[in-house]
Design a protein around this motif. Sequence first.
Motif, PDB file in Angstrom:
ATOM      1  N   UNK A 111       0.953  -1.182   0.021  1.00 15.63           N
ATOM      2  CA  UNK A 111       0.103   0.186   0.032  1.00 15.63           C
ATOM      3  C   UNK A 111       0.902   1.217   0.146  1.00 15.63           C
ATOM      4  N   UNK A 112       0.363   2.545  -0.455  1.00 17.18           N
ATOM      5  CA  UNK A 112       1.243   3.566  -0.445  1.00 17.18           C
ATOM      6  C   UNK A 112       1.632   3.846   1.014  1.00 17.18           C
ATOM      7  N   UNK A 113       0.928   3.447   2.135  1.00 16.15           N
ATOM      8  CA  UNK A 113       1.623   3.809   3.735  1.00 16.15           C
ATOM      9  C   UNK A 113       2.687   2.723   3.615  1.00 16.15           C
ATOM     10  N   UNK A 114       2.519   1.700   3.366  1.00 17.76           N
ATOM     11  CA  UNK A 114       3.823   0.645   3.670  1.00 17.76           C
ATOM     12  C   UNK A 114       5.059   0.872   2.906  1.00 17.76           C
ATOM     13  N   UNK A 115       4.723   1.252   1.615  1.00 19.82           N
ATOM     14  CA  UNK A 115       5.828   1.735   0.587  1.00 19.82           C
ATOM     15  C   UNK A 115       6.604   2.738   1.187  1.00 19.82           C
ATOM     16  N   UNK A 116       5.954   3.945   1.235  1.00 14.80           N
ATOM     17  CA  UNK A 116       6.565   5.100   2.033  1.00 14.80           C
ATOM     18  C   UNK A 116       7.240   4.881   3.194  1.00 14.80           C
ATOM     19  N   UNK A 117       6.418   4.046   4.315  1.00 11.72           N
ATOM     20  CA  UNK A 117       7.344   3.806   5.401  1.00 11.72           C
ATOM     21  C   UNK A 117       8.720   2.968   5.090  1.00 11.72           C
ATOM     22  N   UNK A 118       8.767   2.220   3.836  1.00 14.99           N
ATOM     23  CA  UNK A 118       9.987   1.612   3.725  1.00 14.99           C
ATOM     24  C   UNK A 118      10.958   2.485   3.252  1.00 14.99           C
ATOM     25  N   UNK A 143      16.723   6.915   5.909  1.00 20.53           N
ATOM     26  CA  UNK A 143      17.385   7.335   7.132  1.00 20.53           C
ATOM     27  C   UNK A 143      16.541   8.262   8.112  1.00 20.53           C
ATOM     28  N   UNK A 144      14.930   8.396   7.721  1.00 23.51           N
ATOM     29  CA  UNK A 144      14.379   9.072   8.537  1.00 23.51           C
ATOM     30  C   UNK A 144      14.306   8.307   9.978  1.00 23.51           C
ATOM     31  N   UNK A 145      14.596   9.216  11.137  1.00 19.32           N
ATOM     32  CA  UNK A 145      14.475   8.148  12.377  1.00 19.32           C
ATOM     33  C   UNK A 145      13.164   7.609  12.565  1.00 19.32           C
ATOM     34  N   UNK A 146      13.410   6.433  13.133  1.00 21.16           N
ATOM     35  CA  UNK A 146      12.003   5.471  13.109  1.00 21.16           C
ATOM     36  C   UNK A 146      10.764   6.112  13.861  1.00 21.16           C
ATOM     37  N   UNK A 147      11.219   6.814  14.873  1.00 19.17           N
ATOM     38  CA  UNK A 147      10.056   7.482  15.477  1.00 19.17           C
ATOM     39  C   UNK A 147       9.429   8.488  14.884  1.00 19.17           C
ATOM     40  N   UNK A 148       9.937   9.119  13.916  1.00 21.29           N
ATOM     41  CA  UNK A 148       9.447  10.039  13.008  1.00 21.29           C
ATOM     42  C   UNK A 148       8.849   9.576  11.815  1.00 21.29           C
ATOM     43  N   UNK A 149       8.985   8.074  11.443  1.00 25.07           N
ATOM     44  CA  UNK A 149       8.519   7.778  10.205  1.00 25.07           C
ATOM     45  C   UNK A 149       7.031   7.923   9.861  1.00 25.07           C
ATOM     46  N   UNK A 150       6.204   7.651  10.904  1.00 24.32           N
ATOM     47  CA  UNK A 150       4.510   7.505  10.923  1.00 24.32           C
ATOM     48  C   UNK A 150       4.088   9.393  10.625  1.00 24.32           C
ATOM     49  N   UNK A 151       4.757   9.934  11.231  1.00 22.92           N
ATOM     50  CA  UNK A 151       4.692  11.520  11.282  1.00 22.92           C
ATOM     51  C   UNK A 151       4.967  12.277   9.723  1.00 22.92           C
ATOM     52  N   UNK A 152       6.115  11.489   9.339  1.00 17.42           N
ATOM     53  CA  UNK A 152       6.655  11.967   8.032  1.00 17.42           C
ATOM     54  C   UNK A 152       5.898  11.400   6.724  1.00 17.42           C
ATOM     55  N   UNK A 153       5.346  10.256   7.012  1.00 17.02           N
ATOM     56  CA  UNK A 153       4.603   9.594   5.867  1.00 17.02           C
ATOM     57  C   UNK A 153       3.190  10.123   5.753  1.00 17.02           C
ATOM     58  N   UNK A 154       2.818  10.525   7.115  1.00 14.39           N
ATOM     59  CA  UNK A 154       1.374  11.311   7.175  1.00 14.39           C
ATOM     60  C   UNK A 154       1.475  12.304   6.422  1.00 14.39           C
TER      61      UNK A 154
END
Length: 326
Positions: free
Chosen positions: A90-97, A103-114
């Motif tokens: 899905x776009x959410x899964x792909x963008x998280x990958x 190198x986006x910090x793990x804790x920031x990935x959900x916010x950055x993808x959103x």
Amino acid sequence: MITVEHLSKKYGDFTAVDDISFTLENGHIYGFLGPNGAGKSTTMNIMTGCLAATAGTVTIDGCDIFEDARDAKKLVGYLPEIPPLYTEQTPAEYLSFVAEAKGVPTKQIPQEVARVIEETRLTDMTHRLIRNLSKGYRQRVGIAQALLGNPQYIILDEPTVGLDPLQIIEIRDLIRELGQKHTVILSSHILSEVQAICESVLIIAHGKLVAFDTPQNLEKTLANSNKLSLCAPCTQEKMAEILASVPVVAQTKFSKGENDTCRAELTVNGELNHAAAEIFFAFAKAEIPLLQMTPQKADLENIFIELTESEPTLPEKEDVEHESGI
């Protein structure tokens, strides 16, 4: 600022990019134009660090794309002509990958993808498989991955290729919005598209940079600057006779107009207003009114054809390192 100096790329005996130099200032939308095989995509691939150069340098905010690749690449988001999408995600899964790979910090990935999903208006498609998305939405996913990490520079290679007219309009609007926050560089085969959204245009032909200016300045200075269109109520023979008496008229092409009129397209020597005055008085002397006499306005298509038909000469360095009149 992106600075490209004496960039060349050769494949054996073939030169794809031939000693190109230019500077792109921050905060503008730039368009790359050129025929197929002119070197546009090669130049963009080198600028993003995806392809090595044979010679020359590319610096992005002072970081060399080859020597300081990690720092330079953080500043650039890139959408290739064929987006590298994993269609079973899905776009959410792909963008998280992709965010993790960037190198986006793990804790920031959900916010950055959103954030990038909202910016590219993908919210309603977040949990659909990419393979089930339309071409337009797939292109939005590709642009979204380029925005991850919030890079200063967004490089888009043919971002509207294969889209229907409505999708093209939507992607154009998105690019304009991106131009308010990022420096955008895009290539396109659609001349009207570049003219509509780009503030400056770089035209590449035969691997060389043949023009770098605003579309408006190119229209004024490069094409049809010595051409006039005429219309008068007379025969072609009479119009040819009148024009033959005007020394500044160099070439003439006639056509039949409406209501027993004759039309002509002229190429003139010297200053256009002076030539127009001589032509006007020649028709007045013959007691034949001119119904129309207008300069032929150049458009980006005419300019593109004029600059890419023949073997180009490389502009002087100072001509391509200016700020394109912006």
